[in-house]
Design an enzyme around this catalytic site. Structure first.
Site, mmCIF file in Angstrom:
data_model
loop_
_atom_site.group_PDB
_atom_site.id
_atom_site.type_symbol
_atom_site.label_atom_id
_atom_site.label_comp_id
_atom_site.label_asym_id
_atom_site.label_seq_id
_atom_site.Cartn_x
_atom_site.Cartn_y
_atom_site.Cartn_z
ATOM 1 N N GLY A 1 90.696 -2.927 -60.138
ATOM 2 C CA GLY A 1 90.105 -2.226 -61.021
ATOM 3 C C GLY A 1 90.934 -2.789 -62.187
ATOM 4 O O GLY A 1 89.985 -2.480 -63.240
ATOM 5 N N ASP A 2 91.290 -2.954 -62.373
ATOM 6 C CA ASP A 2 92.183 -3.491 -64.169
ATOM 7 C C ASP A 2 93.402 -4.421 -63.471
ATOM 8 O O ASP A 2 92.885 -5.499 -62.441
ATOM 9 C CB ASP A 2 93.088 -2.413 -64.114
ATOM 10 C CG ASP A 2 93.785 -1.717 -65.674
ATOM 11 O OD1 ASP A 2 93.796 -3.447 -66.197
ATOM 12 O OD2 ASP A 2 93.324 -0.990 -65.939
#
Length: 523
Positions: A302-303
């Site tokens: 997610g990053d």
């Protein structure tokens, strides 16, 4: 000791009797085959079968006798399963977490077992080191620290489960190069696997799993219920000679692998998976580290898949420890909201000599992104990227000079970062929304940008502006579609890239480190 010798003597006597008995049975078998009388054949055949059954019983007794022996008042069942792996160092001593009370049922809390195991095995630090074996099972635990000259080895069916209880994670002070936590102004929860001031640490396995059970933490983060920064799965500080390899990391509460203020690091063959909308689940974050090798890794997060860092604003400037001599190769990334490789945004100690090659990204926001801002100071320089294959991207090239997040309001507005010597070559990208978005800082342009041999196929519904450039300077060669005018350098500069943008040919020290073949015999 006497009991053990008596047991071994009995085993030898049994073995001798066993050999004689086996020979006798064989002789009866031959004799039976040569008898002419059917009655005698049936009789001797019956004797043969009876003696053969007795032989099976003797074999079982000998096997159990050799497997079970007495040591320190405990009966230990011996197994001869051996696991092979490669490592920077092999160990002279081994133990299993079960020897320290560990229970792999996914319910029993094993924090004390892990802590006791590491403490016990630390006694071998000066005697060839030790390895702790995690067998098949689900081993629930809170935070525990490692020791020097130590290997944590996970069986392929072993899962270390992060406890979902904040009381299992001690509170640590903020990192000195950050001045505060990333999630909140206070300190931070200790990482699941933690260590500081260590030497020669290996975390590896036959693709065993470390599961952060991060949804518990994500919900608290989104709800604003955390006073401290979430734990990482692995954080090693002020340490030297580190290997993290051949493991799967799932659902980290925040960053997955965070070596910080450390050197001589190898991260190899790891798989990192988290939901693409999970908050700040960066894959691998070398932070103020020297001589690091990241290779053959697969990351969905997610990053940023790899985020290169070195401290935040005035705290990073004061600490002054750059990340340098970093190799990233054969990285595969999926991260729709972030970059395959990010440099910054916390880069206030400086980032230099980063070499990335053979990078593959699918449905990822950008290829390599530079993130900085006024107040960061320091530098990002001598960055070399060669061989990117990108599929369905928002941006291929992205540089941001206005990344707004600051540690606090005390940053120095005159601390301008130096961004220079950024080289990209041999790039193929398809289904791209915008080729490049390069935004420097007014009065502090990003210079020395070089892009060569890049073929970019735009998406059917791409942005109207294919390139967007401001406050940047550089040169290009063999780039399609045509870059913005700010990257159209002087003719003398263009001649320098006739063979493509620079990529170093020297070998870094970390690339000379070879892994040796080690083994663990489970007992």
């Amino acid at each position: 000791m006497k009991s053990l010798l008596n047991t071994q003597t009995k085993n030898l006597n049994l073995a001798s009797s066993f050999s004689a008995y086996k020979y006798l049975i064989h002789s009866i078998s031959i004799f039976t085959n040569h008898l002419s009388s059917p009655h005698l054949q049936r009789l001797t055949s019956h004797i043969y079968k009876t003696m053969k059954n007795i032989l099976v019983c003797i074999t079982t007794i000998i096997t159990l006798s050799s497997l079970v022996f007495s040591t320190r008042g405990r009966r230990v069942l011996q197994s001869y399963d051996t696991f092979e792996y490669t490592a920077i160092t092999c160990r002279s001593h081994s133990a299993s977490i079960t020897e320290f009370g560990g229970v792999g049922d996914g319910k029993t809390l094993n924090t004390k077992a892990f802590q006791t195991a590491v403490e016990n095995l630390s006694q071998y630090s000066s005697d060839g080191g030790a390895q702790l074996f995690i067998p098949a099972g689900k081993w629930l635990t809170g935070s525990f620290n490692l020791t020097s000259h130590f290997t944590l080895f996970l069986h392929k069916d072993a899962v270390i489960l992060a406890a979902q209880d904040i009381n299992e994670y001690p509170i640590l002070t903020a990192l000195p190069s950050y001045g505060r936590g990333r999630d909140a102004a206070g300190g931070r929860f200790a990482s699941l696997i933690f260590g500081t001031n260590l030497s020669d640490v290996i975390i590896t396995g036959n693709n065993g799993t470390i599961d952060g059970q991060g949804s518990f933490w994500w919900q608290k983060f989104h709800g604003g219920k955390l006073k401290y920064t979430r734990p990482y799965l692995i954080e090693l500080m002020f340490s030297d000679t580190i290997q993290i390899s051949d493991l799967t990391f799932l659902d980290s509460p925040s960053w997955n692998i965070h070596p910080v203020y450390s050197s001589n690091i190898i991260v190899k063959g790891v798989t990192i998976i988290a939901p693409v909308k999970s908050p700040n689940t960066d894959g691998i974050n070398p932070d103020s580290c020297t001589n690091t090798r990241i290779e053959d890794c697969y990351i969905i997060s997610g990053d940023d898949c790899v985020a290169v860092k070195s401290g935040w604003d005035e705290y990073g400037i004061a600490f002054g420890m750059p990340t340098k001599h970093l190799v990233i190769r054969r990285l595969t990334c999926i991260s729709p909201y972030s970059a395959a490789i990010a440099l910054g945004s916390e880069m206030s100690g400086g980032i230099e000599d980063v070499r990335a090659e053979d990078i593959t990204a699918y449905q990822t926001e950008s290829g390599v992104r530079i993130k900085t801002a006024v107040g960061r100071g320091a530098f990002v320089r001598d960055i070399y990227v060669k061989g990117m294959n990108l599929h369905t991207m928002k941006w291929v090239f992205w540089m941001t000079g206005n990344y707004k997040a600051h540690a606090d309001s005390h940053y120095d507005p005159h601390a301008l970062p130096e961004i220079t010597g950024i080289n990209y070559r041999d790039i193929v990208a398809e289904n791209v929304s915008m080729a490049g978005r390069l935004e420097g800082i007014s009065g502090d342009p990003f210079t020395g940008i070089c892009i060569s041999n890049a073929t970019i196929s735009m998406a059917a519904k791409h942005k109207k502006a294919i390139w967007m450039c401001s406050d940047v300077q550089g040169v290009t060669s063999g780039v399609d579609p045509k870059p913005c005018d700010l990257l159209d350098g002087q003719e003398s500069e263009k001649k320098k890239i006739d063979g493509g943008c620079d990529f170093p040919t020297d070998v870094l020290e970390i690339d000379n480190v070879e892994l040796m073949s080690c083994s663990y015999q489970m007992s």
